[in-house]
Design a protein around this motif. Structure first.
Motif, PDB file in Angstrom:
ATOM      1  N   ILE A 354       0.729  -1.220  -0.010  1.00 31.02           N
ATOM      2  CA  ILE A 354       0.101  -0.050  -0.098  1.00 31.02           C
ATOM      3  C   ILE A 354       0.911   1.202  -0.012  1.00 31.02           C
ATOM      4  O   ILE A 354       1.692   1.629   0.980  1.00 31.02           O
ATOM      5  N   VAL A 355       0.853   1.892  -0.971  1.00 33.37           N
ATOM      6  CA  VAL A 355       1.756   3.281  -1.078  1.00 33.37           C
ATOM      7  C   VAL A 355       0.843   4.444  -0.898  1.00 33.37           C
ATOM      8  O   VAL A 355      -0.150   4.809  -1.695  1.00 33.37           O
ATOM      9  N   LEU A 356       0.922   5.225   0.030  1.00 39.69           N
ATOM     10  CA  LEU A 356       0.335   6.196   0.572  1.00 39.69           C
ATOM     11  C   LEU A 356       0.856   7.468   0.057  1.00 39.69           C
ATOM     12  O   LEU A 356       1.940   8.236   0.510  1.00 39.69           O
ATOM     13  N   ASP A 357       0.492   7.902  -1.391  1.00 36.76           N
ATOM     14  CA  ASP A 357       1.007   9.052  -1.902  1.00 36.76           C
ATOM     15  C   ASP A 357       0.468  10.178  -1.146  1.00 36.76           C
ATOM     16  O   ASP A 357      -0.583  10.328  -0.866  1.00 36.76           O
ATOM     17  N   GLU A 358       1.801  11.127  -1.052  1.00 38.09           N
ATOM     18  CA  GLU A 358       1.369  12.462  -0.172  1.00 38.09           C
ATOM     19  C   GLU A 358       0.718  12.234   1.117  1.00 38.09           C
ATOM     20  O   GLU A 358      -0.467  12.511   1.483  1.00 38.09           O
ATOM     21  N   ALA A 359       1.443  11.111   1.793  1.00 34.68           N
ATOM     22  CA  ALA A 359       1.192  10.616   3.133  1.00 34.68           C
ATOM     23  C   ALA A 359       0.772  11.845   4.144  1.00 34.68           C
ATOM     24  O   ALA A 359       0.006  11.549   5.041  1.00 34.68           O
ATOM     25  N   GLN A 360       1.259  13.067   3.887  1.00 32.61           N
ATOM     26  CA  GLN A 360       0.892  14.076   4.824  1.00 32.61           C
ATOM     27  C   GLN A 360      -0.328  14.495   4.794  1.00 32.61           C
ATOM     28  O   GLN A 360      -1.074  15.067   5.831  1.00 32.61           O
ATOM     29  N   SER A 361      -1.300  14.336   3.901  1.00 37.92           N
ATOM     30  CA  SER A 361      -2.589  14.355   3.651  1.00 37.92           C
ATOM     31  C   SER A 361      -3.593  13.525   4.301  1.00 37.92           C
ATOM     32  O   SER A 361      -4.829  13.595   4.152  1.00 37.92           O
ATOM     33  N   LEU A 362      -3.018  12.568   5.354  1.00 36.54           N
ATOM     34  CA  LEU A 362      -4.044  11.755   6.127  1.00 36.54           C
ATOM     35  C   LEU A 362      -4.907  12.770   6.606  1.00 36.54           C
ATOM     36  O   LEU A 362      -4.508  13.674   7.392  1.00 36.54           O
ATOM     37  N   PRO A 363      -6.206  12.414   6.707  1.00 37.23           N
ATOM     38  CA  PRO A 363      -7.248  13.226   7.271  1.00 37.23           C
ATOM     39  C   PRO A 363      -7.255  13.702   8.658  1.00 37.23           C
ATOM     40  O   PRO A 363      -7.163  12.494   9.659  1.00 37.23           O
ATOM     41  N   LEU A 364      -6.869  14.624   9.158  1.00 35.83           N
ATOM     42  CA  LEU A 364      -6.518  14.973  10.624  1.00 35.83           C
ATOM     43  C   LEU A 364      -7.800  14.555  11.629  1.00 35.83           C
ATOM     44  O   LEU A 364      -7.265  13.967  12.815  1.00 35.83           O
ATOM     45  N   ALA A 365      -8.970  14.817  11.125  1.00 39.94           N
ATOM     46  CA  ALA A 365      -9.921  14.633  12.211  1.00 39.94           C
ATOM     47  C   ALA A 365     -10.121  12.841  12.205  1.00 39.94           C
ATOM     48  O   ALA A 365     -10.862  12.578  13.197  1.00 39.94           O
ATOM     49  N   PHE A 366      -9.407  12.110  11.265  1.00 41.12           N
ATOM     50  CA  PHE A 366      -9.824  10.809  11.403  1.00 41.12           C
ATOM     51  C   PHE A 366      -8.106  10.107  11.510  1.00 41.12           C
ATOM     52  O   PHE A 366      -8.062   8.809  11.117  1.00 41.12           O
ATOM     53  N   LEU A 367      -7.226  10.773  11.976  1.00 42.15           N
ATOM     54  CA  LEU A 367      -5.997  10.376  11.813  1.00 42.15           C
ATOM     55  C   LEU A 367      -5.530   9.035  12.615  1.00 42.15           C
ATOM     56  O   LEU A 367      -5.102   8.021  12.371  1.00 42.15           O
ATOM     57  N   ARG A 368      -6.314   9.068  13.903  1.00 46.19           N
ATOM     58  CA  ARG A 368      -5.828   7.888  14.975  1.00 46.19           C
ATOM     59  C   ARG A 368      -6.699   6.527  14.339  1.00 46.19           C
ATOM     60  O   ARG A 368      -5.819   5.690  14.142  1.00 46.19           O
ATOM     61  N   ASP A 598      -1.812  20.571  18.742  1.00 41.33           N
ATOM     62  CA  ASP A 598      -2.921  21.435  19.080  1.00 41.33           C
ATOM     63  C   ASP A 598      -4.189  20.807  18.564  1.00 41.33           C
ATOM     64  O   ASP A 598      -5.031  21.125  19.293  1.00 41.33           O
ATOM     65  N   TRP A 599      -4.153  19.899  17.639  1.00 39.80           N
ATOM     66  CA  TRP A 599      -5.177  19.263  17.534  1.00 39.80           C
ATOM     67  C   TRP A 599      -6.022  18.434  18.490  1.00 39.80           C
ATOM     68  O   TRP A 599      -6.968  18.193  18.729  1.00 39.80           O
ATOM     69  N   GLY A 600      -5.102  17.564  19.154  1.00 41.99           N
ATOM     70  CA  GLY A 600      -5.503  16.942  20.310  1.00 41.99           C
ATOM     71  C   GLY A 600      -6.417  15.680  20.222  1.00 41.99           C
ATOM     72  O   GLY A 600      -6.193  15.095  19.357  1.00 41.99           O
ATOM     73  N   ALA A 601      -7.501  15.861  20.984  1.00 45.01           N
ATOM     74  CA  ALA A 601      -8.574  14.899  20.651  1.00 45.01           C
ATOM     75  C   ALA A 601      -9.227  14.961  19.526  1.00 45.01           C
ATOM     76  O   ALA A 601      -9.957  13.851  19.345  1.00 45.01           O
ATOM     77  N   GLN A 602      -9.121  16.201  18.814  1.00 43.26           N
ATOM     78  CA  GLN A 602      -9.784  16.259  17.501  1.00 43.26           C
ATOM     79  C   GLN A 602      -9.162  15.069  16.348  1.00 43.26           C
ATOM     80  O   GLN A 602      -9.629  15.114  15.235  1.00 43.26           O
ATOM     81  N   LEU A 603      -7.941  14.570  16.816  1.00 38.74           N
ATOM     82  CA  LEU A 603      -7.538  13.623  15.634  1.00 38.74           C
ATOM     83  C   LEU A 603      -8.166  12.255  15.681  1.00 38.74           C
ATOM     84  O   LEU A 603      -8.027  11.515  14.880  1.00 38.74           O
ATOM     85  N   ASP A 604      -9.195  12.238  16.537  1.00 42.39           N
ATOM     86  CA  ASP A 604     -10.306  11.379  16.447  1.00 42.39           C
ATOM     87  C   ASP A 604     -11.669  12.006  16.690  1.00 42.39           C
ATOM     88  O   ASP A 604     -12.178  11.684  17.558  1.00 42.39           O
ATOM     89  N   ALA A 605     -11.971  12.940  15.883  1.00 41.14           N
ATOM     90  CA  ALA A 605     -13.123  14.025  16.136  1.00 41.14           C
ATOM     91  C   ALA A 605     -14.402  13.265  16.467  1.00 41.14           C
ATOM     92  O   ALA A 605     -15.295  13.595  17.149  1.00 41.14           O
TER      93      ALA A 605
END
Length: 731
Positions: A354-368, A598-605
């Motif tokens: 699995i190649v995650l292209d532009e991996a920095q774009s992982l959705p912050l609100a669902f990062l965890r 800074d996002w904290g708990a919102q990384l699993d919104a």
């Protein structure tokens, strides 16, 4: 008495499919599907029991033509619990009970789709004994559940979804095979052939002549070397222009062949770059059928003959191809889905690179939850994951993340040779923060220049374009059809190649893999990763001895970043003030560390991890609720079809829209001619009678055509800046 699974309206019972034949076929197919993750025994059991309820006389009467609503899925689920207990039996029950309706909540009805929870379905089902011809195997604990890791509840629900995928794909495939035996399915090549084709294509470049090409060759060599390492997590940290796309494909194919893996899945952040990536892969792999691009805009019917189009449509349902190019939305939402069509492909992810292209774009609100899913695919399903980007996200435990989904630094191996040296060698721009700049000031600064301006919303892009409209000035946004955007990009590239003054005003869509090379870029303040992407469109080929210039500015009031990106922009401003070179690797790391902190708990919104791990001791997972909550794109838009003109529907598509009965084929065919708008805007257009619903008796309100040519600008597309005043524009 002969029992049937499927009937035919145009043939007698002697041609119908018996329940025995279908059940044994699905059991065999589900066993094969689940074998990839060590669950073949459970797959066989699920396939054998899935249609047990069809033995009921009322269901057999239904097949004979009697009108009734007799269900059939819950009986097999109840039998699974009775035969195999409340553990693995309940996992089987979820899959069997949901093989048409989808995975239900264990207890309690879903707020989004008020389907009956599993506990009620089991209670309502009757006791049915398996027929003598159904020989069920002894239970065996599947591989992913033998040592379920640090979060066993997450592992169990993840496994349930994978087993569900194996069952529903087997059932759909075997049912389709009965009704349409003439349709060709699958791909008959070998990954080794694809790898050899890629090597031949790469070899055609010859010895690298320039410094940039020598660095690209180094990255390729690093990919080939790293491919021999054990499966797991990898990173590929290469600046824009360093050859990430082909290097990641080289690694993936070599790695897959070395470890007997089944396919390569390339996950891009946006659908806008999928066509381009898939085209590159096809060119180098020399096999049209090997590469599947799966996103809503893929227009298979428009470019393939009828038989191949059908084969591609079938492959898109279960990813039955060796190279899949898809979006992050499609990939991650499927991993947390509960509906049959969305889950059906999941078992084919097992054993993939699995190649995650532009991996920095992982959705912050669902990062965890996204990281948890990736870790589970590596831990229990034989996958390798490549974080491929110029700006690596800080997602390891060493970055200060205090939750179990963080990756282990020591377990993530870098593919590229010396990323810091690569960055220094490939640096082509300087970034300067210029503070607040209003639209008029910005227009004056760039007037008559060759420059790319990227802003955070369509309204500002349109306003700036109207100030500057004229020869050599272009506009790009999602309010232009895909056909229109493609034409604009072709013009822009042609002018830049000829050295003509060219000014492009665009939204962030231009940052996603669009190959442009401007001497100067202006970027409205956004996340540092977005600024880095914008910089990748500046002096891209490194041909300007004095380097390219990137100016970051704060837009005037009313054009600030949208709320979901405001925190990213705020953190970026802090890093811009702190680092002389804000794109250097250490600055990028500092940015992501602060951003995640800074996002904290919102990384699993939506508290996905809590829903799947807390209070699930009796395996009462809220599958339907999680699927409802896990939506990476929440902004609700609807399609508006543009009629005629240079960038609207062509004559052939108009004829299809008038006469075709196939909604799916029409939707794909129409994608190049569609813009997405807010529902209120489309409703206003309909009220004013400048848009019309096409064939509502067949498709309801799915297809709406904008019939008034005055509302689609041939240079800038559609505008909904003042939807309440659209009537004033109608002439």
């Amino acid at each position: 008495m002969q029992l049937f699974a499927h009937s035919l309206t145009d043939a007698g019972p002697e041609y119908w499919e018996t329940l025995e034949a279908h059940s044994l076929n699905v059991a065999r197919a589900a066993e094969q599907c689940a074998q990839a993750f060590g669950a073949d025994t459970l797959g066989k059991i699920a396939g054998g029991l899935h249609d047990l309820g069809k033995v009921k006389p009322r269901f057999q009467a239904k097949l004979q033509g009697e009108k009734n609503d007799e269900p059939h899925a819950a009986e097999g689920a109840r039998a699974a619990v009775r035969l195999y207990g409340p553990g693995l039996g309940k996992i089987l029950a979820y899959c069997i009970a949901g093989h048409h309706a989808g995975l239900a909540n264990g207890i309690g009805r879903s707020q989004a789709r008020p389907s009956t929870p599993l506990c009620e379905r089991l209670a309502q089902a009757g006791e049915v004994e398996p027929p003598d011809w159904l020989k069920l195997p002894e239970l065996a604990v599947p591989g992913p559940l033998q040592q379920p890791g640090d979060t066993p509840a997450f592992a169990v629900q993840f496994f349930t979804r994978m087993l569900f995928a194996a069952l529903v794909d087997a059932d759909f495939t075997e049912t389709d095979r009965f009704y349409r035996p003439e349709v060709a399915r699958g791909w008959n090549g070998a990954l080794s052939d694809l790898r050899q084709s890629l090597d031949r294509g790469l070899g055609s470049f010859g010895p690298p002549q320039s410094a940039v090409n020598r660095l690209r060759a180094e990255v390729l060599q690093g990919a080939a070397k790293a491919a021999r390492q054990e499966r797991g997590f990898f990173s590929l940290t290469v600046p824009t222009g360093g050859g990430k796309t082909l290097s990641s494909l080289k690694f993936a194919l070599d790695h897959a062949e070395a470890y007997g893996m089944r396919r390569v899945i390339h996950v891009a952040p946006f659908s806008a770059i999928i066509d381009q990536t898939a085209a590159v892969f096809r060119e180098f792999l020399q096999d049209e059928d090997a590469v599947l691009e799966h996103h809503t805009a893929f227009q298979s019917e428009a470019i393939l003959d009828e038989s191949r189009a059908e084969a591609v449509r079938l492959a898109a349902q279960n990813w039955d191809r060796p190279v899949v190019v898809t979006t992050a939305v499609q990939f991650f939402e499927s991993l947390f889905a509960n509906r049959t069509q969305k889950c059906r492909k999941l078992h084919n992810i097992a054993g993939s690179v699995i190649v995650l292209d532009e991996a920095q774009s992982l959705p912050l609100a669902f990062l965890r939850p996204c990281l948890a899913a990736l870790k589970e695919l590596v831990r229990g399903y034989g996958c390798s994951v490549v974080l491929c980007t110029a700006t690596q996200p800080a997602v390891h435990e060493g970055d200060g993340l205090g939750w179990p989904e963080a990756l282990v630094s020591a377990d993530t191996r870098e593919i590229a040779p010396d990323p810091a040296r690569l960055y220094a060698s490939l640096k082509r721009v300087t970034v300067r923060h210029v503070g607040a700049v209003d639209n008029r000031d910005l227009a004056e600064r760039i007037r008559g220049q060759s420059a790319l301006v990227i802003v955070n919303n369509k309204r500002q892009a349109r306003a700036l374009f109207e100030m500057l409209r004229g020869e050599g000035v272009f506009h790009l946004s999602t309010h232009m059809t895909a056909r229109h955007r493609k034409a604009v990009l072709a013009q822009v590239r042609e002018r830049l190649g000829a050295g003509e003054k060219t000014l492009l005003i665009a939204t962030a869509l231009v940052e996603a893999g669009v190959d442009l090379d401007f001497p100067e870029v202006w970027r409205a303040v956004a996340g540092l990763d977005s600024i880095a992407q914008a910089a990748g469109r500046c002096n891209r080929e490194g041909k300007r001895p004095d380097g390219g210039r990137v100016f970051v500015f704060e837009p005037e009031d009313g054009f600030a970043p949208p709320p979901e990106l405001a925190k990213n922009a705020e953190v970026a401003q802090a890093i811009l003030a702190q680092f002389e070179d804000p794109l250097a690797p250490e600055a990028i790391t500092a940015y992501f560390r602060k951003l995640y902190r800074d996002w904290g708990a919102q990384l699993d919104a939506k508290a996905i991890m809590a829903q799947l791990t807390e209070g699930t001791g009796q395996l009462d997972f809220p599958f339907a609720d999680v699927a409802r909550d896990f939506r990476l794109i929440e902004d609700y838009t609807v399609p508006l079809i543009i009629e005629g003109g240079a960038f609207g529907m062509d004559a052939q598509t108009e004829q299809m829209l008038k006469f075709s009965p196939h909604a799916g084929a029409l939707a794909r065919r129409l994608q190049p001619f569609v813009v997405q708008v807010a529902p209120r805007v489309r409703a206003e257009l309909l009220r004013l009678n400048v848009a019309q619903v096409v064939r509502p008796e067949v498709f309801e309100d799915q297809f709406v055509v904008l019939g008034n040519a005055h509302l689609y600008d041939a240079e800038a597309g559609f505008s909904d800046a003042d939807p309440e005043n659209l009537g004033l524009m109608v002439t």
